[in-house]
Design a protein around this motif. Structure first.
Motif, mmCIF file in Angstrom:
data_model
loop_
_atom_site.group_PDB
_atom_site.id
_atom_site.type_symbol
_atom_site.label_atom_id
_atom_site.label_comp_id
_atom_site.label_asym_id
_atom_site.label_seq_id
_atom_site.Cartn_x
_atom_site.Cartn_y
_atom_site.Cartn_z
ATOM 1 N N LEU A 109 0.831 -1.204 0.000
ATOM 2 C CA LEU A 109 0.000 0.000 0.000
ATOM 3 C C LEU A 109 0.865 1.253 0.000
ATOM 4 C CD1 LEU A 109 -2.915 -0.706 2.525
ATOM 5 C CD2 LEU A 109 -3.057 -0.567 0.044
ATOM 6 N N GLY A 110 0.623 2.134 -0.947
ATOM 7 C CA GLY A 110 1.202 3.468 -0.931
ATOM 8 C C GLY A 110 0.149 4.454 -0.438
ATOM 9 N N ILE A 111 0.589 5.640 -0.035
ATOM 10 C CA ILE A 111 -0.335 6.613 0.564
ATOM 11 C C ILE A 111 -0.112 7.983 -0.064
ATOM 12 C CG2 ILE A 111 -1.179 7.653 2.700
ATOM 13 C CD1 ILE A 111 0.163 5.320 4.197
ATOM 14 N N TYR A 112 -1.194 8.578 -0.525
ATOM 15 C CA TYR A 112 -1.174 9.961 -0.977
ATOM 16 C C TYR A 112 -1.653 10.851 0.171
ATOM 17 C CZ TYR A 112 -0.691 8.450 -5.854
ATOM 18 O OH TYR A 112 -0.238 7.911 -7.032
ATOM 19 N N TYR A 113 -0.806 11.766 0.606
ATOM 20 C CA TYR A 113 -1.199 12.755 1.600
ATOM 21 C C TYR A 113 -1.594 14.033 0.838
ATOM 22 C CZ TYR A 113 0.905 9.665 5.054
ATOM 23 O OH TYR A 113 1.217 8.570 5.846
ATOM 24 N N ASP A 114 -2.884 14.137 0.537
ATOM 25 C CA ASP A 114 -3.370 15.253 -0.285
ATOM 26 C C ASP A 114 -3.471 16.557 0.499
ATOM 27 O OD1 ASP A 114 -3.638 13.637 -2.564
ATOM 28 O OD2 ASP A 114 -5.603 12.926 -1.895
ATOM 29 N N ARG A 115 -3.700 16.469 1.788
ATOM 30 C CA ARG A 115 -3.759 17.670 2.626
ATOM 31 C C ARG A 115 -3.241 17.334 4.016
ATOM 32 N NH1 ARG A 115 -5.732 22.703 3.034
ATOM 33 N NH2 ARG A 115 -6.496 23.445 5.043
ATOM 34 N N ILE A 116 -2.377 18.196 4.544
ATOM 35 C CA ILE A 116 -1.824 18.012 5.888
ATOM 36 C C ILE A 116 -1.954 19.342 6.624
ATOM 37 C CG2 ILE A 116 0.149 17.218 7.239
ATOM 38 C CD1 ILE A 116 1.309 16.083 4.614
ATOM 39 N N GLU A 117 -2.848 19.394 7.566
ATOM 40 C CA GLU A 117 -3.028 20.606 8.373
ATOM 41 C C GLU A 117 -2.596 20.304 9.802
ATOM 42 O OE1 GLU A 117 -6.865 22.592 10.189
ATOM 43 O OE2 GLU A 117 -6.666 23.221 8.085
ATOM 44 N N LYS A 178 -2.136 18.521 16.669
ATOM 45 C CA LYS A 178 -3.087 17.675 15.956
ATOM 46 C C LYS A 178 -2.860 17.812 14.457
ATOM 47 C CE LYS A 178 -6.813 17.761 19.378
ATOM 48 N NZ LYS A 178 -8.267 18.041 19.609
ATOM 49 N N LEU A 179 -2.954 16.674 13.768
ATOM 50 C CA LEU A 179 -2.858 16.648 12.312
ATOM 51 C C LEU A 179 -4.211 16.275 11.738
ATOM 52 C CD1 LEU A 179 0.507 14.699 11.811
ATOM 53 C CD2 LEU A 179 0.175 17.177 11.716
ATOM 54 N N TYR A 180 -4.695 17.095 10.840
ATOM 55 C CA TYR A 180 -5.935 16.813 10.121
ATOM 56 C C TYR A 180 -5.552 16.491 8.674
ATOM 57 C CZ TYR A 180 -8.365 18.710 14.155
ATOM 58 O OH TYR A 180 -8.845 18.940 15.433
ATOM 59 N N LEU A 181 -5.754 15.232 8.301
ATOM 60 C CA LEU A 181 -5.247 14.743 7.020
ATOM 61 C C LEU A 181 -6.385 14.381 6.062
ATOM 62 C CD1 LEU A 181 -2.594 12.251 8.448
ATOM 63 C CD2 LEU A 181 -2.264 14.676 7.921
ATOM 64 N N ARG A 182 -6.032 14.457 4.790
ATOM 65 C CA ARG A 182 -6.855 13.876 3.736
ATOM 66 C C ARG A 182 -5.925 12.989 2.917
ATOM 67 N NH1 ARG A 182 -11.521 17.857 1.300
ATOM 68 N NH2 ARG A 182 -12.467 18.385 3.290
ATOM 69 N N ILE A 183 -6.203 11.688 2.948
ATOM 70 C CA ILE A 183 -5.290 10.738 2.322
ATOM 71 C C ILE A 183 -6.046 9.783 1.407
ATOM 72 C CG2 ILE A 183 -3.707 10.863 4.285
ATOM 73 C CD1 ILE A 183 -4.743 8.144 5.161
ATOM 74 N N ARG A 184 -5.285 9.169 0.498
ATOM 75 C CA ARG A 184 -5.780 8.088 -0.352
ATOM 76 C C ARG A 184 -4.755 6.956 -0.337
ATOM 77 N NH1 ARG A 184 -5.781 10.357 -5.900
ATOM 78 N NH2 ARG A 184 -4.211 11.758 -4.994
ATOM 79 N N LYS A 194 -11.039 9.143 -0.640
ATOM 80 C CA LYS A 194 -10.318 9.906 0.372
ATOM 81 C C LYS A 194 -10.801 9.563 1.777
ATOM 82 C CE LYS A 194 -9.170 13.861 -2.563
ATOM 83 N NZ LYS A 194 -9.246 15.340 -2.717
ATOM 84 N N PHE A 195 -9.849 9.588 2.717
ATOM 85 C CA PHE A 195 -10.135 9.382 4.132
ATOM 86 C C PHE A 195 -9.633 10.592 4.918
ATOM 87 C CE2 PHE A 195 -10.111 5.250 2.236
ATOM 88 C CZ PHE A 195 -11.074 4.523 2.924
ATOM 89 N N LYS A 196 -10.186 10.764 6.106
ATOM 90 C CA LYS A 196 -9.833 11.917 6.936
ATOM 91 C C LYS A 196 -9.390 11.477 8.333
ATOM 92 C CE LYS A 196 -13.605 14.303 6.794
ATOM 93 N NZ LYS A 196 -14.534 15.452 6.980
ATOM 94 N N PRO A 197 -8.187 10.935 8.489
ATOM 95 C CA PRO A 197 -7.729 10.603 9.844
ATOM 96 C C PRO A 197 -7.317 11.861 10.600
ATOM 97 C CG PRO A 197 -6.033 10.100 8.269
ATOM 98 C CD PRO A 197 -7.215 10.549 7.468
ATOM 99 N N ARG A 198 -7.489 11.826 11.907
ATOM 100 C CA ARG A 198 -7.001 12.903 12.770
ATOM 101 C C ARG A 198 -5.987 12.309 13.733
ATOM 102 N NH1 ARG A 198 -11.167 16.045 16.522
ATOM 103 N NH2 ARG A 198 -10.982 14.130 17.733
ATOM 104 N N VAL A 199 -4.807 12.900 13.764
ATOM 105 C CA VAL A 199 -3.704 12.391 14.569
ATOM 106 C C VAL A 199 -3.465 13.342 15.733
ATOM 107 C CG1 VAL A 199 -1.287 11.699 14.549
ATOM 108 C CG2 VAL A 199 -2.697 11.373 12.500
ATOM 109 N N GLU A 200 -3.317 12.783 16.943
ATOM 110 C CA GLU A 200 -3.097 13.597 18.137
ATOM 111 C C GLU A 200 -1.748 13.258 18.765
ATOM 112 O OE1 GLU A 200 -6.337 13.100 20.829
ATOM 113 O OE2 GLU A 200 -7.786 14.124 19.524
ATOM 114 N N CYS A 201 -0.982 14.311 19.081
ATOM 115 C CA CYS A 201 0.324 14.145 19.706
ATOM 116 C C CYS A 201 0.381 15.002 20.974
ATOM 117 C CB CYS A 201 1.445 14.549 18.756
ATOM 118 S SG CYS A 201 1.351 13.814 17.103
#
Length: 230
Positions: A109-117, A178-184, A194-201
């Motif tokens: 699996l490869g991952i496209y990170y289309d948006r990283i906020e 926090k990272l708000y992502l849009r990935i494929r 597209k998926f929208k994971p949210r990452v918390e650090c």
């Protein structure tokens, strides 16, 4: 002629005449043709939905057996905080630089990170937001991002100053990124939606003055809060 009329008034010896039924009894127990048709349509729709669910479940199971996907891992490996203080007008002045590693452990699996906020929060309040450059991540690779938060932001709150004083005394500040992502995802030539994971650090960052800090920053593994398709 009168004799024939008299004969009509005599006894009738033929088969009994059934009583006339009421109009509402003309419809059968099943509601007639209309009720039967509705039952057939409902049964057909239920079978189609059930078949679709079973098919999707089998397809997902086969896909999982082939791909064997693993969760992507996010770590903040380093953090440098050179400014973090409030001015008299309650503005927080900050300068925070982070090293963020993203590990894709998947073989297929490869991952496209289309948006990283990326958002930086302090005591539940956001004080900075930045957008990082989109990229593609290949199989079993690690990428390093360097989000930099700098500027000033007005922050107010009943317990904000008291918590800030405590952390200032310790020389370490509790900052959340926090990272708000849009990935494929990419599997061969197939690309998913597209998926929208949210990452918390949750970070504990020491203040660095002239290159010296009270403690050393420890690598922090982040967590994925949710994974939602768009």
């Amino acid at each position: 002629m009168s004799e024939k009329q008299a004969g009509l008034n005599g006894s009738y010896y033929g088969p009994s005449i059934p009583p006339k039924r009421d109009s509402y009894q003309s419809v059968g127990r099943g509601g007639g043709p209309l009720g039967c048709c509705c039952s057939c349509i409902f049964g057909l729709v239920f079978k189609l939905i059930f078949t679709a669910i079973v098919f999707m479940g089998l397809a997902f199971f086969v896909f999982w057996l082939i791909v064997k996907p693993n969760r992507v891992k996010f770590h903040v490996t380093d953090a440098t905080l050179t400014q973090f203080n409030f001015s008299s007008d309650s503005n927080l002045h900050y300068n925070l630089a982070l090293n963020l590693t993203i590990r894709n452990p998947n073989k297929k699996l490869g991952i496209y990170y289309d948006r990283i906020e990326a958002r930086a929060n302090y005591e539940g309040q956001r004080f900075s937001t930045i957008t990082l450059t989109p990229f593609y991540q290949g199989h079993k690779t690690t990428n390093v991002l360097n989000p930099l938060f700098t500027g000033q932001q007005l922050l107010v709150g009943s317990n904000l100053q008291s918590e800030y004083q405590k952390q200032t005394s310790a020389g370490v500040y509790e900052i959340e990124m926090k990272l708000y992502l849009r990935i494929r995802f990419k599997f061969g030539r197939i690309k998913t939606g597209k998926f929208k994971p949210r990452v918390e650090c949750d970070l504990k960052v020491p203040l660095s003055t002239n290159g010296n800090s009270a403690t050393t920053f420890e690598t922090k593994r982040c967590k994925i809060d949710y994974f939602k398709a768009i």
